[in-house]
Design a protein around this motif. Structure first.
Motif, short mmCIF file in Angstrom:
data_model
loop_
_atom_site.label_atom_id
_atom_site.label_comp_id
_atom_site.label_asym_id
_atom_site.label_seq_id
_atom_site.Cartn_x
_atom_site.Cartn_y
_atom_site.Cartn_z
N GLU A 138 55.13 78.82 13.22
CA GLU A 138 53.72 78.73 12.81
C GLU A 138 53.42 77.35 12.23
OE1 GLU A 138 52.77 83.44 11.94
OE2 GLU A 138 52.72 82.01 10.28
N ARG A 139 54.37 76.82 11.46
CA ARG A 139 54.15 75.47 10.92
C ARG A 139 54.11 74.44 12.05
NH1 ARG A 139 54.56 72.99 6.04
NH2 ARG A 139 54.13 70.76 6.26
N VAL A 154 48.93 72.65 2.25
CA VAL A 154 50.21 72.35 2.89
C VAL A 154 51.17 71.70 1.89
CG1 VAL A 154 51.32 70.90 4.64
CG2 VAL A 154 49.31 72.25 5.23
N ALA A 202 52.39 80.83 3.24
CA ALA A 202 52.18 80.07 4.47
C ALA A 202 51.05 80.66 5.31
CB ALA A 202 53.46 80.03 5.30
N ASP A 248 54.74 73.42 0.89
CA ASP A 248 56.02 72.73 1.01
C ASP A 248 56.74 72.64 -0.32
OD1 ASP A 248 55.63 72.47 3.68
OD2 ASP A 248 55.22 70.32 3.67
N LEU A 281 58.09 81.43 10.74
CA LEU A 281 57.18 80.58 9.98
C LEU A 281 57.38 79.11 10.32
CD1 LEU A 281 57.18 82.35 6.51
CD2 LEU A 281 55.52 82.56 8.37
N ALA A 282 58.59 78.74 10.76
CA ALA A 282 58.78 77.38 11.28
C ALA A 282 57.96 77.18 12.55
CB ALA A 282 60.26 77.13 11.54
N TYR A 295 50.78 74.34 13.46
CA TYR A 295 49.88 73.56 12.60
C TYR A 295 50.08 72.06 12.84
CZ TYR A 295 48.25 70.90 8.64
OH TYR A 295 47.64 69.94 7.88
N GLU A 296 51.32 71.62 12.92
CA GLU A 296 51.58 70.19 13.15
C GLU A 296 51.00 69.74 14.48
OE1 GLU A 296 52.66 68.19 10.97
OE2 GLU A 296 53.47 69.54 9.45
N LEU A 301 47.86 78.78 6.76
CA LEU A 301 47.83 78.00 8.01
C LEU A 301 47.08 78.74 9.10
CD1 LEU A 301 51.47 76.57 8.12
CD2 LEU A 301 49.39 75.51 7.20
N TRP A 327 60.55 78.27 6.04
CA TRP A 327 59.65 78.58 4.93
C TRP A 327 59.77 80.04 4.54
CZ3 TRP A 327 58.95 74.77 8.34
CH2 TRP A 327 58.46 73.54 7.89
N LYS A 348 59.16 75.75 1.12
CA LYS A 348 60.01 75.11 2.13
C LYS A 348 61.46 75.06 1.66
CE LYS A 348 60.48 70.83 4.83
NZ LYS A 348 59.97 69.46 5.00
#
Length: 809
Positions: free
Chosen positions: A623-624, A574, A552, A578, A620-621, A627-628, A555, A591, A582
């Motif tokens: 950090e994701r 990505v 991950a 996933d 990491l959720a 990104y979103e 990202l 993740w 994920k």
């Protein structure tokens, strides 16, 4: 008997009963799954506490990196056959009576329905004392039917072995004492002890005695130089009572503080504790306004603040815990109560996001004071700056630069204040320029090579430092580090982007960024070549092809502003992330760090012991989610914020990892709930706070603007290719200048016609310990070999070796 009299050796006939069973069983820490953490506001009290399974766990004194207890809990008996240990034989409930204040109420109900214990816990703001107000309630029978005991396991100075415990009085007040490794403690009760005992854990301690007899039938006065425990019987009376656990450099200091705290009373300590924390919370951004987050925002802010040292302002440890602590002994000296510069900067970013600006500046001051002479920061360290592990992680040198720039952009560093931090930034950027872009370890402290996260942090730091250099009047330094950033940015795909691999074909993408590429494949056309040693794996299962490991971490190329969120290479990556990393849980998606990670419990739930299976990370959720948000998916970012909230434990603490397999109730492992790794992880709380700020503002809070402007908005590319001894390129793209970099002044002797017409070019000093010579080969045709060597004027010698770079189309 005074504490001094009883702390010395006694001969036969002294009347002192020495505990048998020396030295006790091997010492172990307790579970890292903390339900609560706390410390008094202000700088006076130097006692930090942790809570788990309904009792007091580790208490840290006089520094937050020095644990002094394993745990302190209660045992209930009927004087005979009934034996009930509070932490094992009750159902636990934890409450925060005052939102935003690390003041806890613990409610422990006997699983047999015979009693209930309610405790409130805080640190005395005026002293190095942890206070507990305890109420014992009978649910079956009468109070006289039960006997109540406190059981304390000292682990002074971060060690369970080599401690001495004894029982005696301080100025007529009966107490329990322990001393070892430069610290001492004293436990006092507002109801004077009925009986007391000191013993060796597992052989002659109070737990053994009570479990066999239901009372202290074999009480001992003293247990020397071992793994020791103390037990005291508390009289059963109506109303509550106070336990005061005091600390000092000597037993007398500890006893005095415990006695004074009892004399001051619970109400006074509670009022000062609550008022101090509320005053601190009131200065922060109201990021929880209009949200139902269960109080997690305010718990996160006090979690950050609680992890700061009193003696070393700005020094913040990674966690008040020892991961899988109940399987770790004295050999695991540091646990997570150490300073990692990376975690520290992430924490400071959370402080900036919530408006705790003074605390963030203290972090910068601490970083400035602990920077190594050559400009980098050690892998991790004790609070006094002494290294613990000695690895070099380039992101830990880059991130403090970004923190300084973030503080400037928040309006905290201007004029003379900015100039005061510029030497720190200058030294750090010099280290990056001399030693990057390859890192000795990635951000997970495992492998050397080209890591997307580290590359992103380094390049962003170079551009931030360039802007600071301009503001501080060093335009030449600014120009050089921008040019270096451009060179490294141009190399990211060549170093870390794998195209056409079996994994890419399997998932149906053109390519993806790998987790890390070994440095010896730097000039290959693809990072598919080479193997990466995966840590925490059984022997013979560690080496994996670089192109088959995905993290991950890619990202970060978006988080640090080097690539757009909709860049096809990012979108492809990505999809791969996933597919491989994920995991969906009842709490939400999370993740793994990378595929085939070994840092986590074994398949059967047994503790990590040097190998295991990596689990999902809540941070990491976060950090994701960032990104979103960068990709314009505000709703998905908000959903991931809620997942982070659901990952938190019962006391609102976010763990390092969550269990991501089928439930194993006997090991207290439930899918989507905290595993046995560190809890809390301060970095995860900081990420949560930054995500709240980002969602409120509508953009990523800590996104460096310099990279976005240069690489996303204007697609800037390097005008040169760099050759250096620690990073020797073999080819140069036609149309580019060849830049040679050395760490000392040199004369470059070079030729483009096989030495028929050689030329000499002097290097110039960049001011960062790097000397450069630019060779104008940009108009040469493809296939030309540029030959060169070096003469070193200061040493009065030639290099003695010819080097070559070939111009490619």
């Amino acid at each position: 008997m005074s504490t001094t009299q009883n702390s010395g050796a006694a001969g036969n006939g002294s009347g002192i009963r020495y505990a048998p069973g020396w030295p006790g069983i091997p010492a172990r820490w307790t579970s890292s799954a903390k339900a609560g953490i706390g410390a008094a506001p202000g700088t006076v009290s130097r006692a930090w506490f942790t809570l788990g399974f309904g009792i007091l766990d580790e208490v840290y004194y006089p520094r937050i990196d020095q644990a002094c207890t394993r745990d302190l809990g209660l045992i209930v008996t009927d004087g005979g056959r009934f034996f009930s240990e509070e932490k094992r034989h009750t159902d636990h409930r934890i409450e925060l009576p005052v939102p935003g204040v690390p003041f806890y109420r613990l409610v422990n109900t006997c699983t047999q329905g015979r009693y209930r214990i309610t405790k409130e816990v805080l640190s005395d703001p005026r002293r190095d004392v942890v206070l507990q107000r305890v109420a014992f309630e009978t649910l079956s029978g009468e109070p006289k039917d039960y006997r109540l005991f406190a059981l304390l396991a000292p682990h002074l100075g971060n060690r369970g072995a080599g401690n001495t415990a004894w029982v005696c009085d301080y100025k007529g007040i009966p107490m329990l004492f322990a001393q070892g490794h430069g610290a001492a403690l004293a436990l006092a009760s507002s109801r004077p002890w009925l009986a007391r005992s000191a013993g060796f854990v597992g052989t002659s301690d109070g737990w053994q005695d009570l479990s066999r007899h239901g009372h202290l039938a074999e009480a001992y006065d003293r247990a020397e130089n071992g793994n020791v425990a103390l037990t005291g019987e508390i009289p059963q009376q109506w109303g509550d009572f106070i336990l005061a656990l005091g600390f000092g450099l000597t037993p007398e200091e500890a006893a005095l503080r415990a006695r004074a705290s009892l004399a001051d009373g619970w109400d006074r300590a509670r009022a000062a504790y609550v008022e101090g924390w509320q005053a601190w919370q009131n200065q922060l951004q109201p990021l929880d306004e209009g949200r139902d987050d269960g109080g997690l925002y305010r718990t996160s802010t006090f979690t950050l603040a609680t992890h700061e040292s009193r003696r070393f302002p700005g020094g913040m440890i990674a966690s008040l815990s020892v991961p899988w602590g109940d399987s770790k002994g004295d050999d695991d000296l540091g646990g997570y109560h150490l300073v990692w510069p990376r975690d520290l900067v992430e924490t400071a970013g959370g402080l900036l996001a919530c408006g705790a600006n003074e605390a963030a500046l203290r972090v910068l001051d601490y970083l400035r004071a602990t920077q190594e002479e050559d400009g980098h920061w050690t892998q991790n360290m004790w609070l006094d700056g002494s290294p613990y592990w000695h690895g070099v992680q380039m992101d830990e040198t880059a991130l403090p630069i970004l923190l300084a720039d973030a503080a400037r952009r928040e309006g905290l560093l201007t004029g003379d204040a900015l100039a005061a931090y510029w030497p720190m930034v200058r030294a750090a950027v010099g280290f990056l320029a001399r030693n990057g872009p390859v890192t000795g370890q990635d951000r997970w402290e495992e492998d050397a090579g080209y890591s997307p996260f580290t590359l992103a942090a380094e390049i962003a730091a170079l551009l931030a430092a360039a802007e600071l250099a301009d503001l501080c009047g060093e335009a030449d330094v600014a120009a050089y580090v921008r040019e270096t950033a451009d060179v490294w940015n141009d190399g990211i795909e060549r170093w870390t982007y794998a195209s056409g691999s079996p994994l890419a074909r399997q998932i149906g993408v053109e390519g993806y960024y790998v987790r890390i590429a070994p440095a010896d494949t730097a000039d290959a056309s693809t990072p598919l070549q080479g193997y990466v040693p995966v840590k925490n794996r059984p022997p013979g299962e560690s080496d994996e092809p670089a192109a088959l490991l995905v993290s991950a971490d890619a990202l970060a190329l978006v988080r640090f502003g080097l690539r757009a969120a909709d860049d096809p290479r990012i979108v492809n990556t990505v999809r791969v992330i996933d597919a491989l990393l994920k995991v969906d849980t009842p709490s939400g998606p999370a993740w793994h760090r990378y595929n085939d990670d070994g840092y986590g419990e074994h398949a059967d739930g047994a503790s990590f012991d040097g190998s295991g299976i990596g689990r999902a990370w809540p941070l990491l959720a976060g950090e994701r989610a960032h990104y979103e948000l960068a990709a314009g998916n505000h709703a998905e970012a908000s959903r991931l914020l809620q997942a982070m909230e659901h990952f938190a434990g019962d006391g609102g603490l976010i763990p390092e990892q969550v269990w991501d397999s089928d439930d194993i109730p006997e090991r207290r492992l439930f899918r989507g709930r905290p595993s046995g790794s560190a809890m809390p992880l301060v970095w995860a709380h900081a990420e949560y706070i930054k995500l709240l700020r980002s969602l409120r503002d509508g953009h990523v809070f800590d996104l460096p603007p310099q990279t976005v402007a240069r690489y996303v908005d204007h697609d800037t590319h390097a005008a040169c290719t760099v050759w250096r001894f620690n990073h020797r390129c073999r080819t140069i793209e036609r149309g580019k200048v060849l830049r040679l970099e050395t760490l000392a002044p040199a004369v470059v002797h070079w030729s483009t016609d096989n030495w028929k017409n050689p030329r000499d070019t002097d290097t110039r000093d960049t001011g960062l310990g790097i000397h450069v010579a630019d060779l104008p080969v940009d108009d040469l045709p493809a296939g030309t070999r540029v030959l060169f060597t070096f003469r070193w004027p200061e040493a009065g010698r030639w290099e003695g070796t010819d080097f070559a770079v070939v111009v490619r189309a």
